[in-house]
Structures are given as C-alpha cells and as structure tokens.
Motif scaffolding. Structure first.
Motif, PDB file in Angstrom:
ATOM      1  N   ILE A   1      -1.505  -0.533   5.005  1.00 11.78           N
ATOM      2  CA  ILE A   1      -2.031   0.836   5.374  1.00 11.78           C
ATOM      3  C   ILE A   1      -3.179   0.793   6.533  1.00 11.78           C
ATOM      4  CG2 ILE A   1      -4.230   0.598   3.762  1.00 11.78           C
ATOM      5  CD1 ILE A   1      -3.928   3.804   3.261  1.00 11.78           C
TER       6      ILE A   1
ATOM      7  N   TYR B   1       3.754   7.004   3.703  1.00 15.98           N
ATOM      8  CA  TYR B   1       2.396   7.197   3.724  1.00 15.98           C
ATOM      9  C   TYR B   1       2.163   8.725   3.818  1.00 15.98           C
ATOM     10  CZ  TYR B   1       1.539   2.128   4.102  1.00 15.98           C
ATOM     11  OH  TYR B   1       1.278   0.836   4.013  1.00 15.98           O
TER      12      TYR B   1
ATOM     13  N   ASP C   1      -1.878   6.584   0.856  1.00 21.15           N
ATOM     14  CA  ASP C   1      -0.337   6.242   0.536  1.00 21.15           C
ATOM     15  C   ASP C   1       0.505   7.718   0.221  1.00 21.15           C
ATOM     16  OD1 ASP C   1      -0.249   6.744  -2.608  1.00 21.15           O
ATOM     17  OD2 ASP C   1      -2.067   5.425  -2.256  1.00 21.15           O
TER      18      ASP C   1
ATOM     19  N   HIS D   1       0.843  -1.300   0.096  1.00 20.86           N
ATOM     20  CA  HIS D   1       0.030   0.132  -0.069  1.00 20.86           C
ATOM     21  C   HIS D   1       0.806   1.239   0.147  1.00 20.86           C
ATOM     22  CE1 HIS D   1      -2.763  -3.051   2.157  1.00 20.86           C
ATOM     23  NE2 HIS D   1      -3.388  -2.905   0.863  1.00 20.86           N
ATOM     24  N   ALA D   2       2.014   1.048   0.629  1.00 20.48           N
ATOM     25  CA  ALA D   2       2.981   2.339   0.695  1.00 20.48           C
ATOM     26  C   ALA D   2       3.603   2.722  -0.849  1.00 20.48           C
ATOM     27  CB  ALA D   2       3.996   2.052   1.470  1.00 20.48           C
ATOM     28  N   ARG D   3       3.694   3.920  -1.137  1.00 20.17           N
ATOM     29  CA  ARG D   3       4.121   4.204  -2.527  1.00 20.17           C
ATOM     30  C   ARG D   3       5.316   5.132  -2.352  1.00 20.17           C
ATOM     31  NH1 ARG D   3       1.587   0.475  -3.426  1.00 20.17           N
ATOM     32  NH2 ARG D   3      -0.155   0.468  -4.968  1.00 20.17           N
TER      33      ARG D   3
END
Length: 304
Positions: free
Chosen positions: A293, A178, A198, A148-150
C-alpha cells in the motif's frame, strides 16, 4: 521538500552526485501521465524530443536509467513524501486563483493491481494481519506477495440481451487491488483531498478520516448512498457542512417520488467527479504495478 524527503548525503565522502531531484520528479510526472513502466520511460526519454524538452535535457545529456527511476520513486514512497508534494501542488493552484469553491464532491474508485494466487489459509492469515508461515522463510516469495491489496465485488448494471430484455439481477464482478478516495471542488473539479485504502475498505467511513476540505468557500457536500449514515450526517453537522448525500431506497418498498426527484437533482452535480476518474482511467491508464500500500499510495497520489 524533495531533498528533505530523499535525505541525500552532503557529498563529503565523494562519489557520483545524484540527479537533480526536480528532474527526477518530472520524470515521475510524465511516467504517470502516460502509464509507462520504468524501462519504457528510460527508452522514451532517449527517443522523444518532446520528453527531452519537458525535462530540460539536451541530446548529449545523461538520462537516468530504469533502476535510477525506481530507486528515486522508492525513496519518496518510503519517506511518505507524496502528501507534502500534493500540498505544494494544491498551494500552487490556490496561488493561481483556483480556490476550492461551490462545495465539494466525494467518491471512490477501484484501482486494479496484479492478482495474487493465494490459498484460503493464506488469505485468512493476511486478513488477520499475519504473514503466512510458508512465506516467512522465503524472502524472495514474500517480496512478490501483496499483503495489503484485497478482493472485493464490483457491482454493475446488467446489459441488455440480444432479444431486448434486461436481466433482473445486476452483475457482481470480482476485483483485486486498491481504492482511491477523493474529494473534488465543484467549481474547478480539482482533487483537494485524497486517501488510498485496500479495495474492500468501506467508502462511507473515509468521510470522517480527513477527506472533507474545510477551506472550501461553500459548505455543501455531495456523495452517493455509500456515504449516507447517521455517523456521517452527525459528523458533517458538527463540522458545519451541509449534507447533499443521496438518500437510500427504503427496504422492500418503492422509492418515494420526492426522494427520487431529490436524488436526481443531486446526481447532476455529483456526476462531475466521474469525469475525474474517467480521465485517470482512460488517459493515464491508472493501474498499480507495484506491491504494497505504501507504493500504491505513491502511484495514486501522483495521478491525483
């Protein structure tokens, strides 16, 4: 609220009774305030009398171990309880007389997470919402991958060189993790609304996703240029808010003097939200240690 979210059994089947949920939640509070791991939290509760006094524990009382703390936080996170608990916190503030007053200020800050080393093909799958094929038959590897993190770019002003000159271009620093979006009241600078996304998510679009507090006694909304868009201006106008959002510089043209002065006046008010983020980053050392997340929302929600 805690017992409802945890859904403990009634004890009819026997077994050791669980720790008091309020005690466990207070452990999460001191853990968040001091940026502690679960193992370090267990050690310091046994070591510090100040922690024991806060938790109401005596020298001979049993202290929850690191695994118990992890399981408690995990159950709250999976139940999505942090939003309801934050509402309780906000209700306590209001009862004490800290009503949302004088308008509200919106902003977002990046929260770092452990970096992921993925191939370009794996990144493409994650952006498309798919689990990479190589991970599907490796549950141990999948559990350690944050899907989920970007990545995003964090822009910052270039620093003055040794000879006194300032580079013409600003710095773009890659960042993984995030983003914490908050709305604070101008009067007391308490966070009233918040959202976790994110790091690559747009700031401006979050304004229309429940980030505005309609209970504030004033209708003014301050924010930086990331929140300036026709959709946001129309939304605030329909909802009865007065926009104090910074105006953007015209493309390839100098900033008009009257807009420059207007933005400078707004910055005096808007800068108050930076103090909130500074407290979270310096005093609490806000950092996401977990994967996903759902857990990141729990961590950021506790800090808020």
């Amino acid at each position: 609220d805690l017992e409802k979210a945890l859904a403990y059994s009634d004890g009819s089947k026997g077994g050791r009774p669980p720790f008091d949920p309020v005690l466990m939640f207070k452990i999460l509070v001191i853990q968040t305030l001091n940026n502690l791991s679960d193992e370090r939290t267990e050690y310091l509760i046994n070591d510090r009398l100040s922690f024991m006094r806060f938790l109401g524990l005596g020298l001979s009382d049993r202290v929850p171990d690191a695994k118990t703390v992890w399981l408690f936080r995990e159950r709250l996170a999976q139940a999505g309880a942090i939003e309801r608990l934050f509402d309780r916190f906000d209700a306590t503030l209001r009862t004490a007389g800290y009503l949302p007053m004088s308008g509200q200020i919106l902003d977002a800050t990046l929260v770092a997470a452990p970096k992921q080393r993925n191939t370009n093909a794996e990144k493409a799958d994650l952006r498309a919402g798919r689990i990479p094929e190589d991970w599907q038959d490796k549950p141990a590897k999948l559990s350690h991958k944050d899907r989920h993190a970007r990545w995003t770019l964090k822009f910052t002003k270039a620093k003055r060189q040794d000879d006194g000159t300032i580079p013409a271009t600003d710095l773009a620093i890659p960042f993984f993790g995030y983003k914490s979006h908050v709305s604070i009241d101008r009067k007391f600078r308490f966070i009233r609304k918040w959202k976790t996304t994110d790091a690559a998510a747009s700031d401006g679009a979050r304004l229309r996703e429940g980030l505005l507090d309609k209970t504030n006694t004033a209708s003014s909304v301050w924010a930086d240029t990331a929140y300036r868009s026709k959709a946001n201006e129309d939304f605030m106008d329909k909802q009865g808010f007065v926009s104090k959002v910074h105006r953007k510089k015209p493309h390839l043209k100098p900033m008009p003097r009257h807009i420059q002065k207007s933005n400078a006046g707004k910055s005096v008010v808007r800068s108050r939200v930076e103090h909130v983020f500074a407290d979270q980053k310096s005093q609490m050392g806000l950092f996401v240690r977990t994967v996903g997340i759902t857990r990141a929302t729990m961590r950021i929600g506790l800090a808020n």
